[in-house]
Every structure is written in structure tokens, then in C-alpha cells.
Design a protein around this motif. Structure first.
Motif, short mmCIF file in Angstrom:
data_model
loop_
_atom_site.label_atom_id
_atom_site.label_comp_id
_atom_site.label_asym_id
_atom_site.label_seq_id
_atom_site.Cartn_x
_atom_site.Cartn_y
_atom_site.Cartn_z
N PHE A 347 0.86 -1.18 0.00
CA PHE A 347 0.00 0.00 0.00
C PHE A 347 0.90 1.23 0.00
CE2 PHE A 347 -2.23 3.47 2.09
CZ PHE A 347 -3.46 3.47 1.45
N THR A 348 0.75 2.05 -1.02
CA THR A 348 1.57 3.25 -1.16
C THR A 348 0.67 4.47 -1.23
OG1 THR A 348 3.22 1.98 -2.40
CG2 THR A 348 3.39 4.38 -2.48
N ARG A 349 0.96 5.45 -0.38
CA ARG A 349 0.20 6.70 -0.36
C ARG A 349 1.23 7.82 -0.34
NH1 ARG A 349 -4.24 6.69 3.99
NH2 ARG A 349 -2.47 6.37 5.36
N GLY A 350 1.36 8.51 -1.49
CA GLY A 350 2.41 9.52 -1.58
C GLY A 350 3.77 8.86 -1.45
N GLN A 351 4.57 9.35 -0.52
CA GLN A 351 5.90 8.79 -0.29
C GLN A 351 5.94 7.91 0.97
OE1 GLN A 351 7.95 12.78 -0.66
NE2 GLN A 351 9.37 11.55 -1.88
N THR A 352 4.79 7.37 1.32
CA THR A 352 4.71 6.40 2.42
C THR A 352 4.27 5.07 1.85
OG1 THR A 352 4.21 8.07 4.09
CG2 THR A 352 3.56 5.82 4.58
N GLN A 353 5.03 4.02 2.15
CA GLN A 353 4.77 2.71 1.56
C GLN A 353 4.89 1.62 2.62
OE1 GLN A 353 7.66 0.68 -1.29
NE2 GLN A 353 6.04 1.31 -2.70
N ALA A 354 3.86 0.79 2.71
CA ALA A 354 3.85 -0.32 3.66
C ALA A 354 3.71 -1.63 2.90
CB ALA A 354 2.69 -0.17 4.64
N PHE A 355 4.56 -2.59 3.25
CA PHE A 355 4.48 -3.95 2.71
C PHE A 355 3.96 -4.83 3.84
CE2 PHE A 355 6.96 -8.04 2.04
CZ PHE A 355 6.06 -8.55 1.10
N SER A 356 2.73 -5.32 3.67
CA SER A 356 2.08 -6.10 4.73
C SER A 356 1.89 -7.54 4.28
CB SER A 356 0.72 -5.50 5.09
OG SER A 356 0.88 -4.21 5.65
N VAL A 357 2.15 -8.47 5.21
CA VAL A 357 2.05 -9.90 4.92
C VAL A 357 1.26 -10.58 6.03
CG1 VAL A 357 3.31 -12.04 4.53
CG2 VAL A 357 4.26 -9.88 3.71
N ALA A 358 0.32 -11.45 5.63
CA ALA A 358 -0.47 -12.23 6.58
C ALA A 358 0.01 -13.67 6.57
CB ALA A 358 -1.96 -12.17 6.21
#
Length: 748
Positions: A347-358
């Protein structure tokens, strides 16, 4: 020895809270024992040596002692280790409202320590610790300007608000709202909720503030009785002459540099102006006053930068990246990024990016909690990591920091209300969010990424959850509420207000306010604007994945479950556990059995899991006339063959039936031990423990119903059914070799 003890008390939510000082920990700068019912917390505040630093040297520690609840730690060394999550989160809730209140220029090493001394599992210790830390500061010489109180608000079944509920009752509440504030304003909010509305949140905050005022008054009363004189603090003043020089010489260039949209480019441009300005104002390094002038120039530059950005946002209504106040940064999403994981998303919003794993596991993977709380296990948990490369820096990576733990807990709280119950989805669920880039709102990006990863994994969450961070810039009477704040707006702003929820309502909320002038009108505007932003983000997420996938990833384990009679649990376990081990080995699976007869099967594939459940079902099923089995010959006698239908269930195939239509002199002429044959039940005598069998292909029974089979004999000679000449013992649980119903019977 006489001890001068001062004590005050106040009634909050129908329960008395007392503050006492003068008896314990008297060498600390300030110490207070806070008690409600049988829960007691010792809170201390200590000021140490003066440090030559440009930040507030404040640390907050909450030290859980298992003796407080009459428990012994479960670790190998049988003593408490590093602070657990509950203690860390409580320490953060103490720190966040107090830190902004310390006067500028306070540079003495300061430590706040809270130790739960007694925990009754009725009154949670965290609220007492929060009030105790403020009270300890008030009676100390540390110059906290005013007291801070804290309360918890929950909801009952009718939706009415309850102040400081019992701990056990709180577990079932749809709202857990912790509020901290002064007599004038709310300073900090931490909440988890089951899709509650914005209007209800505001009502709860209003009720909380009324109770907080009473707690602050009690702390003032205690300080008047036993407080020490406050230490003097020299507040550093900006050199107005240097500030004027900076503004005239570098103001326009600084304004231009701070208007660059890209974060790293803006930082580089601002840094270049800063270095040139300070070098010009500090003078020659050979000047004896160079160090002082450089420090003064740095202070003046920091003030000019802050005023420039804040004025542009609050007065001119121009954000650093050019967005409108309620505008969300560009979003792009990708799901199924890591092919071998159970579920993943970026999930990327502007210059913030999160890589999430379940990741999915069994009940054995549940997190075990060795804490002072009532909950001892957790089946859904979220971990958040913030590596230094996410902000273009190099640094040590030595485990999670308090901030990481706090952000992970916030994201976890946001998703808990939509995670399916264990009865519907009997998996343990872990979600990890690695922040790959950060320019503000990374915790809310992890909420969005986690929701996407769970749906990609096939977890049937009720609804997707999105999060957004709101900000506030207030200059005099001018203010602006900002949606989806970037890093600079968080750093220089007056409020960080994180709101997570679904399309139906709020599931988590965290707010930190740095000023006292935030009104309920501003909070109402922020909540309304946050809802609009949340709905927008949910729409973007829906374009990437509409809802949970119908099936789990092929790499995810399979968990099935079956309910059996509790009296047959021993049959599945077997003597010394041999049956359950054999089943686990045969099907390459893990089997968990609850005392209520629920068996959960954890297999590496769906086919293996289904086959194992079918085996358990056949083992525990009551044998009925008409049932067919593929059984194994386990014993031959002169009058027939005993066939194992399932573990612990045998039947007799009489010698007259081992070869339909032909006379057989010896069973061994047709069948031998170990042979597998298809048989059909034609007689069940439960009182005598006998089961009579015929071959499934026997023409005499082909096509007959169970009712018709009930009258069909098992043989023309000798005993019928499961008998062995009339000398076979009836089936009893006590004759099963200690297997609790799971072993084969001994025969005479």
C-alpha cells in the motif's frame, strides 16, 4: 520513626481513587501510591543530572511485577524480563500527554517509573499508573505546569457510556477509550471500537473530560499538602536580532526551499539554505563566541523555518506539497506481491509505503501472554517494523522500538473488530507490516496494507479497514485541519489524530495534541474530515481487491474441525497417545483436541485434512446396521474372522460367510490376518458388544435395506454376530487397554 503521610481521594465512575505520598520511595523527587479497590500502583518521578542536549531527556518505564497478581513468571529463570507489550503501551500513554508540557530548557535527566504493586483483575492498573505519574510530578520539584488526569470510557449492551469499567467486563465492551487531559483540554486519546460513530466518540470524550477535571483537582490538592517548590528553568530565548537578519537575508530562499514537493529534495534544499545561513551568522570559528553564536543562529533558523511553514499552511492555506486541506495523496496498491506467502499487499500513499504480509497458523501458534492482564492468549496480532532505510538513513536494527510496538498495537486494534471468530475461522493470524518508505502516516498505511493482505490470504474479514492521519495547524484564530498529513506537517503541527475504521464506523483512534486550544468544534471537524478521507481510501482499496478471496492460498495450511462425543476423546488419543501420533504421521498433520470434544486438524493440504477428518468421523461414529467398511482382518479363529472397522471397533465375519455360496473348512483357506476386505454390518448388539458382518458383495444381502438386514443372520453355525462361542466379554470402556475407548479389546 514517624512518617508524615498525605492522602487525598476522589470518586470516579462510582469508585474511589486515592493518592498517597510520604510513605514509600521517599528518595525519589516525587512518589505517589495510587489505589482503587485492591489495585495499587507506585509511581515515581526523579530528576537527575543536567545534560548538555537539545532535547527533553525524559524516559518513562512501566515495570510489571507478576507478584502483584500472586503469579510466578513463566520464563525459564522465573523472573521478569524485558517489558511486555502491555507495559510498553502504558508507558507510551503516560509519556505522550506529559512530554509536550515540560518547559523549554528543562535539560535534567528525568525518569518516570510506575510499578504495579497489587492487581485485583477488577481495576486495570494502566489508568492508575497514568494518574500516578502526573501526581508524582506534581509533588516533586520537577516543573510540570499543571496536572494531567486519565480515565477510561466503555459502553454497555444498551450503548450507555461507563467510566472506568471493571477489567473483565471491559473485554466484552464494544468501546475501549482511554482519554488523558488537563482541566482545560484533552491532550491524548487511545481507543479501540467496534465500528462506533463519530458522534458517539465526541460524546464519550465530553464525559471523559468531566471526570478528568476531578482527577486534576485531586492532584492539585495533594501538591498543596505535600508538594515541593518547583525548580527554576531558564527558557532559551531566540535572538530577535539574528532572527531579523535571517528573515531579511534568507527568508525568501527558505520559503522557496520549503515549498519543494518531494520530501528528500525539500530536505536537501532546506539543509543547503540552513548551512549557508548559519555559517554567515555564526562568524569566524576563531571567534571565542563562535559556539554561542552558532547555537543562537541555529535556534533562530529553526524558529524561522517553523513559522514559515506554519504560516503558509494556516494563514495562506498552502500545504508544502500543494494539496488542498482535505486532499489525499495519490494511492497505488498491489496485492499478491510475495507468491509464497499466505497473503501480501503493498500500500503506497504519496511517499509512504507499507508492505504487509499475513501468515496463518494453528491454535498452537497463538501468542501466550505472561502479563498481569486477564487475557492469556492472543490469536490475532500485528507487528510493525520501521527500518532506517525507509527515511533514507542508515542505523542500527536491534529489535522493535517502543514506537514500533505502539504502531503495531494500533493497527492490531483497528483490525480486531472485523477478524472472524475462531469458530468460523479457527486460525491464528499474524500480520507484519514493513515500512519501506515513510513520509507521514506510516501506521495508517500499515492498517490499509494489513486489511489488503488479510483479504488476499482469504481471511473472511467483515469489512475492509482503512486508516488516515489528521493534522492541525493553529496560528492565533486561524487554523486548518489537514487530511493525510505528511512528515513535516506532523513534526511542526499541533495535533496528530489517527483514525481507522470501516465504511460503517471507527475501529481505532489515537490522538496526541501539543497545544491546549483544541476545542470540541475542531475535533468534530477533524472527525468529519477523517471520515470523508477514509471512505475515499476504502474506494481505492476496493479497486485493487473487492473483498476476501473465496479460497485460501494454496500455500496456506488447512484447518478443519469436527465435533465428537467427549467420551470418545480417549479413543482418538489412544494408549499413551499412540493413536493420535499415528494419525498425525499418516496424514502429515497436527491434531488439537479441546476438552469439549472439538477436534481441529491442521494439514498441509486440503485433501489431507479432509481425509483425516473423515477418518476421525469413522472412528467415532456409532456402528449401525447397513454401514459399509473397508476393514482389515486382525484375527482369525475356527469360527470366523475378526475385522477392524475402525480403531477400537471390530466385527465378526462368520466362517459360513467368508466365501458366499461355498463351504469353507478353515478361515485361513480364504482370509489371512492383514487382508483388507469390504464388509457390511448386518447385526449390532450393543448390550453384548457384538457386531455381525457379511461381505459387501454377498448376493444374499445385496440391495437390502438396513431394516431388512436386521433380520439377516451372520452364519448358519456357531455363535452369531461378534461372539466367539459365547465366551467373548461384552464391550466396556474399562476393557480397552487403557485407551479410554480407543484400543482394541483383549480376547480370550
Amino acid at each position: 520513626m514517624s512518617v508524615e503521610v498525605s492522602r487525598v481521594s476522589v470518586e470516579i465512575g462510582g469508585t474511589e481513587i486515592s493518592f498517597e505520598t510520604g510513605k514509600l520511595a521517599k528518595q525519589a523527587s516525587g512518589s505517589v501510591v495510587v489505589q482503587s479497590e485492591d489495585t495499587m500502583v507506585l509511581s515515581t518521578a526523579t530528576a537527575g543530572n543536567l545534560r548538555d542536549v537539545d532535547f527533553l531527556p525524559l524516559t518513562v518505564d512501566v515495570e510489571e511485577r507478576m507478584y502483584a497478581a500472586g503469579q510466578i513468571p513463566g520464563s525459564f529463570f522465573k523472573r521478569e524480563g524485558r517489558t511486555g507489550e502491555k507495559g510498553t503501551l502504558t508507558a507510551r500513554m503516560i509519556d505522550r500527554p506529559l512530554r509536550p508540557l515540560f518547559p523549554k530548557g528543562w535539560r535534567r535527566e528525568t525518569q518516570l517509573v510506575s510499578i504495579p504493586m497489587s492487581v485485583d483483575h477488577v481495576v486495570p492498573y494502566d489508568i492508575l499508573a497514568m494518574n500516578g505519574a502526573s501526581a508524582a510530578l506534581m509533588v516533586s520539584d520537577i516543573p510540570l505546569p499543571f496536572p494531567v488526569g486519565a480515565v477510561r470510557i466503555a459502553q454497555d449492551e444498551e450503548g450507555s457510556f461507563v467510566v472506568n469499567p471493571d477489567e473483565e467486563w471491559l473485554l466484552e465492551s464494544p468501546l475501549d477509550l482511554v482519554v488523558s487531559g488537563s482541566e482545560e483540554a484533552i491532550l491524548m486519546v487511545e481507543a479501540g471500537a467496534n465500528e462506533i460513530s463519530e458522534a458517539e466518540i465526541l460524546d464519550a470524550l465530553d464525559i471523559a473530560h468531566g471526570e478528568i477535571k476531578k482527577l486534576c483537582a485531586a492532584q492539585r490538592e495533594l501538591a498543596e499538602k505535600a508538594g515541593k517548590p518547583k525548580s527554576e528553568v531558564e527558557v532559551p530565548q531566540v535572538d530577535e536580532g539574528l532572527l531579523t537578519e535571517l528573515t531579511e537575508g534568507f527568508g525568501s530562499r527558505l520559503s522557496e526551499a520549503t515549498s519543494v514537493v518531494d520530501k528528500l529534495e525539500r530536505q536537501d534544499a532546506t539543509k543547503a539554505v540552513e548551512e549557508e545561513a548559519i555559517e554567515a551568522l555564526a562568524g569566524s570559528p576563531d571567534d571565542p563566541e563562535f559556539g554561542e553564536r552558532r547555537a543562537a543562529a541555529q535556534m533562530a533558523f529553526d524558529k524561522l523555518e517553523k513559522e514559515t511553514i506554519r504560516r503558509r499552511i494556516a494563514v495562506e492555506k498552502k500545504r508544502p506539497d500543494g494539496r488542498a486541506a482535505d486532499e489525499i495523496r495519490d494511492i497505488w496498491i498491489e496485492v499478491g506481491v510475495a507468491p509464497r506467502t499466505h497473503g501480501s499487499a503493498v500500500f503506497t500513499r504519496g511517499q509512504t509505503q507499507a508492505f504487509s504480509v499475513a501468515a496463518l497458523g494453528t491454535t498452537r501458534d497463538e501468542m501466550r501472554l505472561d502479563t498481569l492482564g486477564l487475557e492469556k492468549t492472543k490469536r490475532y496480532f500485528h507487528h510493525y517494523n520501521f527500518p532506517p532505510f525507509s527515511v533514507g538513513e542508515a542505523g542500527f536494527m536491534r529489535g522493535p522500538k517502543r514506537r514500533d510496538i505502539g504502531h503495531g498495537a494500533l493497527a492490531e486494534r483497528a483490525l480486531v473488530p472485523v477478524v472472524p471468530d475462531p469458530e468460523e475461522f479457527p486460525y491464528t493470524i499474524r500480520v507484519v507490516s514493513d515500512i519501506l518508505e515513510s513520509n507521514g502516516s506510516s501506521s495508517m498505511a500499515s492498517v490499509c496494507g494489513s486489511s489488503l493482505a488479510l483479504m488476499d490470504a482469504g481471511v473472511q474479514i467483515t469489512r475492509p479497514v482503512a486508516g488516515i492521519a489528521m493534522g492541525l495547524i493553529k496560528e492565533g484564530d486561524d487554523y486548518i485541519v489537514l487530511s493525510d498529513i505528511a512528515g513535516v506537517e506532523d513534526h511542526l503541527g499541533d495535533m496528530d489524530f489517527k483514525v481507522a475504521g470501516t465504511s460503517q464506523g471507527i475501529t481505532a483512534l489515537q490522538m496526541d495534541i501539543k497545544i491546549t486550544g483544541v476545542t470540541f468544534e475542531i475535533l468534530r471537524d477533524a472527525l468529519s474530515q477523517a471520515k470523508d478521507g477514509r471512505i475515499h481510501i476504502l474506494g481505492e482499496m476496493a479497486e485493487a481487491i473487492e473483498g476476501p478471496r473465496e479460497e485460501l492460498s494454496r500455500h496456506a495450511p488447512r484447518i478443519g474441525q469436527i465435533q465428537i462425543d467427549t467420551e470418545k476423546i480417549g479413543m482418538i488419543i489412544g494408549k499413551g497417545g499412540e493413536t493420535i501420533r499415528a494419525l498425525s504421521d499418516e496424514f502429515d498433520a497436527q491434531i488439537d483436541i479441546d476438552d469439549d470434544g472439538i477436534i481441529r486438524v491442521f494439514a498441509q493440504s486440503g485433501d489431507q485434512g479432509d481425509a483425516l477428518i473423515e477418518r476421525i468421523r469413522s472412528m467415532t461414529k456409532e456402528v449401525e446396521v447397513g454401514d459399509e467398511f473397508k476393514g482389515k482382518v486382525v484375527k482369525t479363529t475356527t469360527f470366523g474372522a475378526f475385522v477392524e472397522l475402525s480403531k477400537g471397533n471390530d466385527g465378526l465375519l462368520h466362517i459360513s460367510n467368508v466365501k458366499p455360496g461355498e463351504r469353507v473348512d478353515a478361515v485361513e483357506d480364504v482370509l489371512n490376518r492383514g487382508d483388507e476386505i469390504d464388509v457390511r454390518v448386518v447385526e449390532v448388539d450393543r448390550e453384548r458388544g457384538r457386531v455381525g458382518l457379511r461381505l459387501a458383495q454377498d448376493p444374499d444381502i445385496a440391495g437390502k435395506s438396513a431394516a431388512e438386514l436386521a433380520g439377516v443372520g451372520t452364519g448358519d453355525k456357531g455363535p452369531r454376530g461378534g461372539g466367539d462361542g459365547g465366551d467373548r466379554r461384552p464391550r466396556r470402556d474399562g476393557d480397552r487397554g487403557g485407551r479410554g475407548g480407543g484400543g482394541r479389546r483383549e480376547r480370550r
